[in-house]
Design a protein around this motif. Structure first.
Motif, PDB file in Angstrom:
ATOM      1  N   LEU A  81       0.810  -1.211   0.000  1.00  0.00           N
ATOM      2  CA  LEU A  81       0.000   0.000   0.000  1.00  0.00           C
ATOM      3  C   LEU A  81       0.849   1.269   0.000  1.00  0.00           C
ATOM      4  O   LEU A  81       1.974   1.280   0.505  1.00  0.00           O
ATOM      5  CB  LEU A  81      -0.927   0.014   1.223  1.00  0.00           C
ATOM      6  CG  LEU A  81      -1.939  -1.125   1.321  1.00  0.00           C
ATOM      7  CD1 LEU A  81      -2.728  -1.024   2.608  1.00  0.00           C
ATOM      8  CD2 LEU A  81      -2.862  -1.147   0.103  1.00  0.00           C
ATOM      9  N   LEU A  82       0.251   2.324  -0.551  1.00  0.00           N
ATOM     10  CA  LEU A  82       0.852   3.647  -0.583  1.00  0.00           C
ATOM     11  C   LEU A  82      -0.107   4.612   0.094  1.00  0.00           C
ATOM     12  O   LEU A  82      -1.303   4.637  -0.213  1.00  0.00           O
ATOM     13  CB  LEU A  82       1.103   4.076  -2.030  1.00  0.00           C
ATOM     14  CG  LEU A  82       1.415   5.552  -2.295  1.00  0.00           C
ATOM     15  CD1 LEU A  82       2.780   5.917  -1.722  1.00  0.00           C
ATOM     16  CD2 LEU A  82       1.376   5.842  -3.788  1.00  0.00           C
ATOM     17  N   LEU A  83       0.396   5.414   1.020  1.00  0.00           N
ATOM     18  CA  LEU A  83      -0.436   6.398   1.714  1.00  0.00           C
ATOM     19  C   LEU A  83      -0.160   7.778   1.146  1.00  0.00           C
ATOM     20  O   LEU A  83       0.996   8.192   1.032  1.00  0.00           O
ATOM     21  CB  LEU A  83      -0.122   6.383   3.213  1.00  0.00           C
ATOM     22  CG  LEU A  83      -0.949   7.347   4.083  1.00  0.00           C
ATOM     23  CD1 LEU A  83      -2.411   6.933   4.102  1.00  0.00           C
ATOM     24  CD2 LEU A  83      -0.386   7.413   5.492  1.00  0.00           C
ATOM     25  N   GLU A 129       3.076   8.497  12.331  1.00  0.00           N
ATOM     26  CA  GLU A 129       2.421   7.247  12.715  1.00  0.00           C
ATOM     27  C   GLU A 129       2.429   6.252  11.553  1.00  0.00           C
ATOM     28  O   GLU A 129       2.636   5.048  11.755  1.00  0.00           O
ATOM     29  CB  GLU A 129       0.985   7.531  13.158  1.00  0.00           C
ATOM     30  CG  GLU A 129       0.871   8.299  14.461  1.00  0.00           C
ATOM     31  CD  GLU A 129       1.460   7.532  15.629  1.00  0.00           C
ATOM     32  OE1 GLU A 129       1.126   6.343  15.795  1.00  0.00           O
ATOM     33  OE2 GLU A 129       2.284   8.124  16.363  1.00  0.00           O
ATOM     34  N   ALA A 130       2.209   6.739  10.331  1.00  0.00           N
ATOM     35  CA  ALA A 130       2.152   5.849   9.171  1.00  0.00           C
ATOM     36  C   ALA A 130       3.496   5.193   8.892  1.00  0.00           C
ATOM     37  O   ALA A 130       3.545   4.064   8.381  1.00  0.00           O
ATOM     38  CB  ALA A 130       1.684   6.626   7.942  1.00  0.00           C
ATOM     39  N   LEU A 131       4.578   5.877   9.221  1.00  0.00           N
ATOM     40  CA  LEU A 131       5.903   5.299   8.972  1.00  0.00           C
ATOM     41  C   LEU A 131       6.125   4.021   9.770  1.00  0.00           C
ATOM     42  O   LEU A 131       6.994   3.219   9.427  1.00  0.00           O
ATOM     43  CB  LEU A 131       6.996   6.321   9.312  1.00  0.00           C
ATOM     44  CG  LEU A 131       7.127   7.498   8.346  1.00  0.00           C
ATOM     45  CD1 LEU A 131       8.152   8.502   8.851  1.00  0.00           C
ATOM     46  CD2 LEU A 131       7.513   7.017   6.954  1.00  0.00           C
ATOM     47  N   GLY A 132       5.368   3.811  10.818  1.00  0.00           N
ATOM     48  CA  GLY A 132       5.495   2.588  11.600  1.00  0.00           C
ATOM     49  C   GLY A 132       4.635   1.448  11.103  1.00  0.00           C
ATOM     50  O   GLY A 132       4.665   0.357  11.674  1.00  0.00           O
ATOM     51  N   LEU A 136       2.799  -0.484   4.555  1.00  0.00           N
ATOM     52  CA  LEU A 136       3.029   0.617   3.625  1.00  0.00           C
ATOM     53  C   LEU A 136       4.416   0.525   3.007  1.00  0.00           C
ATOM     54  O   LEU A 136       5.420   0.359   3.719  1.00  0.00           O
ATOM     55  CB  LEU A 136       2.883   1.960   4.344  1.00  0.00           C
ATOM     56  CG  LEU A 136       1.482   2.329   4.844  1.00  0.00           C
ATOM     57  CD1 LEU A 136       1.540   3.616   5.655  1.00  0.00           C
ATOM     58  CD2 LEU A 136       0.513   2.468   3.677  1.00  0.00           C
ATOM     59  N   GLY A 137       4.463   0.678   1.692  1.00  0.00           N
ATOM     60  CA  GLY A 137       5.754   0.760   1.033  1.00  0.00           C
ATOM     61  C   GLY A 137       6.303   2.169   1.058  1.00  0.00           C
ATOM     62  O   GLY A 137       7.520   2.374   1.081  1.00  0.00           O
ATOM     63  N   ALA A 138       5.409   3.171   1.065  1.00  0.00           N
ATOM     64  CA  ALA A 138       5.845   4.565   1.063  1.00  0.00           C
ATOM     65  C   ALA A 138       4.696   5.453   1.517  1.00  0.00           C
ATOM     66  O   ALA A 138       3.526   5.076   1.454  1.00  0.00           O
ATOM     67  CB  ALA A 138       6.316   4.979  -0.332  1.00  0.00           C
ATOM     68  N   VAL A 139       5.075   6.640   1.976  1.00  0.00           N
ATOM     69  CA  VAL A 139       4.124   7.685   2.349  1.00  0.00           C
ATOM     70  C   VAL A 139       4.481   8.926   1.540  1.00  0.00           C
ATOM     71  O   VAL A 139       5.647   9.338   1.509  1.00  0.00           O
ATOM     72  CB  VAL A 139       4.185   8.005   3.859  1.00  0.00           C
ATOM     73  CG1 VAL A 139       3.223   9.143   4.209  1.00  0.00           C
ATOM     74  CG2 VAL A 139       3.890   6.760   4.687  1.00  0.00           C
TER      75      VAL A 139
END
Length: 269
Positions: A81-83, A129-132, A136-139
């Motif tokens: 997933l990508l955010l 928070e998303a980096l944890g 996710l492959g990337a934000v």
């Protein structure tokens, strides 16, 4: 005792920042070594914070395309997933990512999750928070010019978080000003005239960007790349290729795309 003047306070602050930047953990994080075969643009690993600057707001699409091009290569079955982070008001002004356009570049719109915070403080909190999240492959975060909440301390926290978890963060910026930052890499992206279309000389061909590395280290002292988008990702061209010498795109016509808009994108308000 006389209070220190403004210049003395600034000098003291610079000393503090220099001392922070000399710390091994941060120094290792913020200056990765880039290398590519025969001058080609390198395939960068995950876990980096990359600032992507364009000179003006209207060129922001070029910065987004560069970030998404890298993000696509970071998606794996374990990190599918990508955010995409965008302020609610910016979404109304700039619009949302275009589903068929994402599919044209090989990115399934169903793999992108949209989060639209109300203010920059919430956006930066969501990014940290998303980096944890190991799914996710990337934000990718639209930051804009110089928000006060994205100071050196905030960028350092994001940088160390990304290095710890292995998730990349792309901060989309615009403007010519550059403040202190703990980002691993800083890019300046300029849109270039597209390649000639193979089947129609009057139609746009493959997209191109001129890329300048402003922060970071590259082998052979290379700091500039002229990139062209191909079906399998970025292709590197001679940096100062004259427009009259640009070859055709050399790729087959794209497959038919659905006429839907961004209806396949999952959203979180």
């Amino acid at each position: 005792m006389q209070a220190p003047n403004r210049q003395q306070r600034l000098a003291a602050l610079r000393d503090v920042i220099a001392n922070i930047e000399r710390k091994p953990a941060l120094l290792q994080a913020r200056a990765p070594l880039l290398s590519g075969a025969d001058g080609a643009f390198p395939a960068l690993p995950g876990g980096l914070v990359q600032e992507v600057f364009t000179d003006t707001m209207r060129d922001g699409g070029a910065g987004l395309a560069f970030a998404l091009g890298q993000s696509r290569a970071l998606l794996t079955p374990r990190r599918p997933l990508l955010l995409f982070l965008q302020l609610t008001e910016d979404g109304r002004f700039f619009g949302l990512p275009y589903g068929p356009g994402l599919a044209h570049f090989g990115l399934d719109p169903a793999q992108m999750v949209l989060v639209r915070p109300k203010d920059m403080s919430q956006l930066l909190w969501a990014a940290e928070e998303a980096l944890g999240c190991t799914a996710l492959g990337a934000v990718v975060a639209e930051i804009g010019a110089m928000p006060a909440s994205l100071d050196f301390t905030a960028s350092r926290r994001l940088s160390l978080r990304a290095a710890e978890t292995g998730t990349s963060l792309f901060l989309l910026r615009y403007g010519r000003a550059r403040e202190a930052s703990a980002a691993h890499l800083r890019w300046h992206v300029s849109p270039q005239r597209s390649a000639r279309h193979r089947h129609d000389s009057g139609a746009p061909g493959a997209a191109r960007w001129l890329l300048l590395l402003e922060r970071g280290v590259a082998l052979q002292n290379q700091s500039e790349w002229l990139l062209e988008w191909r079906e399998n990702g970025f292709a590197t061209l001679p940096p100062r290729l004259r427009q009259s010498e640009w070859p055709g795109a050399g790729a087959a016509l794209p497959r038919p795309l659905p006429a839907s808009l961004a209806d396949r994108l999952s959203q979180t308000a």
